[in-house]
Each structure stands twice: as structure tokens, then as C-alpha cells.
Scaffold this active site. Structure first.
Site, PDB file in Angstrom:
ATOM      1  N   ASP A  34      -3.326  -7.764   2.691  1.00 37.99           N
ATOM      2  CA  ASP A  34      -3.933  -6.717   3.521  1.00 37.99           C
ATOM      3  C   ASP A  34      -3.020  -6.401   4.706  1.00 37.99           C
ATOM      4  O   ASP A  34      -2.243  -7.243   5.154  1.00 37.99           O
ATOM      5  CB  ASP A  34      -5.301  -7.224   4.015  1.00 37.99           C
ATOM      6  CG  ASP A  34      -6.180  -6.088   4.502  1.00 37.99           C
ATOM      7  OD1 ASP A  34      -5.848  -4.915   4.251  1.00 37.99           O
ATOM      8  OD2 ASP A  34      -7.211  -6.391   5.148  1.00 37.99           O
ATOM      9  N   HIS A  79       2.572   0.648   1.872  1.00 33.11           N
ATOM     10  CA  HIS A  79       2.297   0.205   0.494  1.00 33.11           C
ATOM     11  C   HIS A  79       3.605  -0.079  -0.257  1.00 33.11           C
ATOM     12  O   HIS A  79       3.687  -1.015  -1.042  1.00 33.11           O
ATOM     13  CB  HIS A  79       1.464   1.245  -0.250  1.00 33.11           C
ATOM     14  CG  HIS A  79       0.086   1.416   0.321  1.00 33.11           C
ATOM     15  ND1 HIS A  79      -0.722   0.341   0.613  1.00 33.11           N
ATOM     16  CD2 HIS A  79      -0.627   2.526   0.670  1.00 33.11           C
ATOM     17  CE1 HIS A  79      -1.878   0.785   1.115  1.00 33.11           C
ATOM     18  NE2 HIS A  79      -1.842   2.102   1.159  1.00 33.11           N
ATOM     19  N   LEU A 134       6.124 -18.968 -13.710  1.00 33.17           N
ATOM     20  CA  LEU A 134       4.992 -18.641 -12.842  1.00 33.17           C
ATOM     21  C   LEU A 134       3.959 -17.771 -13.564  1.00 33.17           C
ATOM     22  O   LEU A 134       4.312 -16.838 -14.270  1.00 33.17           O
ATOM     23  CB  LEU A 134       5.511 -17.874 -11.609  1.00 33.17           C
ATOM     24  CG  LEU A 134       4.438 -17.457 -10.604  1.00 33.17           C
ATOM     25  CD1 LEU A 134       3.997 -18.638  -9.757  1.00 33.17           C
ATOM     26  CD2 LEU A 134       4.931 -16.320  -9.701  1.00 33.17           C
TER      27      LEU A 134
HETATM   28  C1  IPE Z   1      -9.075  -5.724   0.204  1.00 32.41           C
HETATM   29  O1  IPE Z   1      -8.478  -4.989   1.213  1.00 32.41           O
HETATM   30  C2  IPE Z   1      -8.657  -5.205  -1.134  1.00 32.41           C
HETATM   31  C3  IPE Z   1      -7.253  -5.375  -1.448  1.00 32.41           C
HETATM   32  C4  IPE Z   1      -6.394  -6.083  -0.770  1.00 32.41           C
HETATM   33  C5  IPE Z   1      -6.817  -4.716  -2.652  1.00 32.41           C
HETATM   34  P1  IPE Z   1      -9.228  -3.779   1.927  1.00 32.41           P
HETATM   35  O2  IPE Z   1      -8.374  -3.344   3.035  1.00 32.41           O
HETATM   36  O3  IPE Z   1      -9.604  -2.761   0.911  1.00 32.41           O
HETATM   37  O4  IPE Z   1     -10.561  -4.478   2.420  1.00 32.41           O
HETATM   38  P2  IPE Z   1     -11.598  -4.099   3.564  1.00 32.41           P
HETATM   39  O5  IPE Z   1     -11.956  -2.650   3.357  1.00 32.41           O
HETATM   40  O6  IPE Z   1     -10.875  -4.293   4.859  1.00 32.41           O
HETATM   41  O7  IPE Z   1     -12.721  -5.034   3.378  1.00 32.41           O
HETATM   42  C1  IPE Z   2      -3.754  -3.513   1.613  1.00 30.72           C
HETATM   43  O1  IPE Z   2      -3.393  -2.813   2.765  1.00 30.72           O
HETATM   44  C2  IPE Z   2      -3.457  -2.758   0.353  1.00 30.72           C
HETATM   45  C3  IPE Z   2      -4.634  -2.241  -0.343  1.00 30.72           C
HETATM   46  C4  IPE Z   2      -5.878  -2.476  -0.034  1.00 30.72           C
HETATM   47  C5  IPE Z   2      -4.386  -1.378  -1.488  1.00 30.72           C
HETATM   48  P1  IPE Z   2      -4.362  -1.741   3.445  1.00 30.72           P
HETATM   49  O2  IPE Z   2      -4.042  -0.392   2.914  1.00 30.72           O
HETATM   50  O3  IPE Z   2      -5.780  -2.145   3.308  1.00 30.72           O
HETATM   51  O4  IPE Z   2      -3.886  -1.850   4.947  1.00 30.72           O
HETATM   52  P2  IPE Z   2      -4.798  -1.734   6.241  1.00 30.72           P
HETATM   53  O5  IPE Z   2      -5.894  -2.720   6.117  1.00 30.72           O
HETATM   54  O6  IPE Z   2      -5.307  -0.331   6.288  1.00 30.72           O
HETATM   55  O7  IPE Z   2      -3.867  -2.035   7.375  1.00 30.72           O
HETATM   56 MG    MG Z   3      -7.038  -3.221   4.472  1.00 33.45          MG
END
Ligand code: IPE
Ligand code: IPE
Ligand code: MG
Length: 243
Positions: free
Chosen positions: A21, A38, A132
């Protein structure tokens, strides 16, 4: 559960599950579009897998796209999907080099046929690999996974293949997408959030949790070592008493 003790006496978790995240915040901090986060985040997956493998970790499972992530603006969803598609295409070469076995968990039936075929080919191609075990959670949601397992179990029951008394914990585990994986020993979530966001709710019943403020694109060897050090300090009792 199947901890490995490495040469410096460190206990190495067999299965590490990662909620990667913070890609968006990483980009925002740099005044870049979210997609740049991303892209950087995707590139970091391979790096972390190599570090994990070198540490002796056998299974790495990354949460790449949740069943809830479809709520994001369509341009972002499309960009992530494009990135994942390319990532999994390129994975074929990498997994040959690294002897890595790739699996995907989540409902991939909603993806277009070409994407589904890329995934199926990759999984099939790497199925005999013994390095892995790398698993990607794509359109994955724990509740959805349990719902699908319920349907399958009910179907088998209706067809007379199983009886009510056959429904034990193992049978449920065996109907989940993770049926070939041991339960995670350690769950890591980056970016400071301390929630599971619908990740492997059944499987993490006795996992240890490590949360770090580091944003996923910045997650490095030092962070993984800190997570493993944390894991070394916990006393896993599984409901029993301290040995
Ligand atoms: C959790 O991250 C899902 C993934 C890492 C794919 P999110 O950014 O979507 O989660 P929330 O919305 O903060 O709970
Ligand atoms: C995690 O990073 C990737 C996915 C959930 C696909 P985020 O896109 O959730 O990044 P933040 O949480 O907005 O910083
Ligand atoms: Mg996120």
C-alpha cells in the site's frame, strides 16, 4: 508454521503475505500522477521477491488488486490493469530465470480472455518450478473467495459428492483459492494503515502482523529484515502455552 532457521540463527517465516500500500501517496509526495506510484510499486515487487528468496522465505503473496479497488476512477483501474497484465506477461521470462512458481488468487473470470490466458499460461508454465512460490492476489477479496467456496461446497453436497459431516476446516481450506499455500506466518502492510482490507481473512487466523510507515515503492531489504526481526521476537502460541 514451517519456519526455517538460517545461518545466523534467524527464524525465517515460510509464508510472507504483503499488502502493498502507499503507491498513490508515494507519487503525490513527488507531485507525480498516481500511476507513477503504481509503476514504481510494480517494479518493487520483483526486487522484494528476490530479497525474500535470498533470505530463505519460500512463499510470497502480494495483494495487487482487491475486489473493492474497482471503485477507483476508471482511468486508474485501467492503468493498474494494464500494468498488471504487462507484469504477468514479463513474469514468464523472469520465472524461468529464477525457477519461480507463480500462482494467482482471486476471481480472474471477470478479466478479458486474453488476460486470463496470459495468467493461465504463466501458471501452467511455472508449475514444475521449485524456487520461490510467488502468488499475486488479483481481483481478490476474502469475502468473495469464501462466497465462491461456499457455492462450490454446496454444489458438491447437492450432487451427493460430500455429506454435511464432511465439512470440516480442511475441506473449507481446500476450497479456497489458497488451497495450495500454507497459511501466512507473517503479514506485512506498508504505508501506515493498520487494517486487512479484505485480505485472506480465513488464512490469517494465526498470522503475525507487521505494520510499517514505509510506502510500498520505498520498501527495501532493510524493511523486510526489520519485519523478520519483529517476527523473531514474537512468541507464537497458537492457543497453547509458552514452551
Ligand atoms: C488494499 O489497499 C488493497 C491492495 C493493496 C490491493 P487499499 O489502498 O485498496 O485499501 P484501503 O482502501 O486503504 O483499505
Ligand atoms: C496500493 O497503493 C496499490 C493498490 C491498491 C492497487 P494505493 O494506490 O492504495 O496507494 P495509496 O493508499 O492511495 O497511497
Ligand atoms: Mg491504499
Amino acid at each position: 508454521m514451517g519456519d526455517i532457521i538460517n545461518s545466523d540463527g534467524r527464524k525465517i517465516p515460510e509464508h510472507v503475505a504483503i499488502i502493498l500500500d502507499g503507491n498513490g501517496r508515494w507519487a503525490k509526495k513527488r507531485f507525480l500522477p498516481r500511476n507513477a506510484g503504481h509503476v514504481q510499486g510494480a517494479a518493487n515487487i520483483e526486487k522484494v521477491c528476490t530479497i525474500a528468496r535470498d533470505m530463505g522465505i519460500k512463499y510470497v503473496t502480494v495483494y495487487a488488486f482487491s475486489t473493492e479497488n474497482w471503485k477507483r476512477p476508471s482511468a486508474e483501474v485501467e492503468a493498474i490493469m494494464k500494468l498488471l497484465r504487462q507484469y504477468l506477461k514479463d513474469c514468464r521470462k523472469k520465472c524461468k530465470k529464477n525457477n519461480m512458481k507463480v500462482r494467482v488468487i482471486g476471481d480472474i473470470s471477470v478479466l478479458d480472455e486474453d488476460f486470463q490466458n496470459t495468467i493461465k499460461d504463466l501458471v501452467d508454465y511455472s508449475k514444475e518450478h521449485t524456487g520461490l512460490n510467488f502468488t499475486v492476489a488479483l481481483n481478490y477479496g476474502s469475502r468473495d473467495e469464501i462466497r465462491r467456496a461456499f457455492k462450490e461446497i454446496m454444489k458438491e453436497h447437492d450432487e451427493g459428492k460430500i455429506s454435511l459431516d464432511d465439512i470440516d476446516e480442511k475441506l473449507i481450506s481446500d476450497h479456497l483459492d489458497t488451497r495450495e499455500l500454507p497459511d501466512p506466518d507473517l503479514v506485512i502492510r506498508t504505508s501506515g494503515e493498520q487494517r486487512m482490507s479484505n485480505y485472506m481473512m480465513w488464512q490469517i487466523a494465526y498470522s503475525e502482523f507487521y505494520f510499517t510507515d514505509t510506502l510500498w515503492p520505498d520498501f527495501s531489504k532493510k524493511d523486510l529484515e526489520a519485519a523478520v526481526d519483529f517476527y523473531n521476537k514474537v512468541d507464537r502460541r497458537f492457543g497453547g502455552i509458552k514452551s
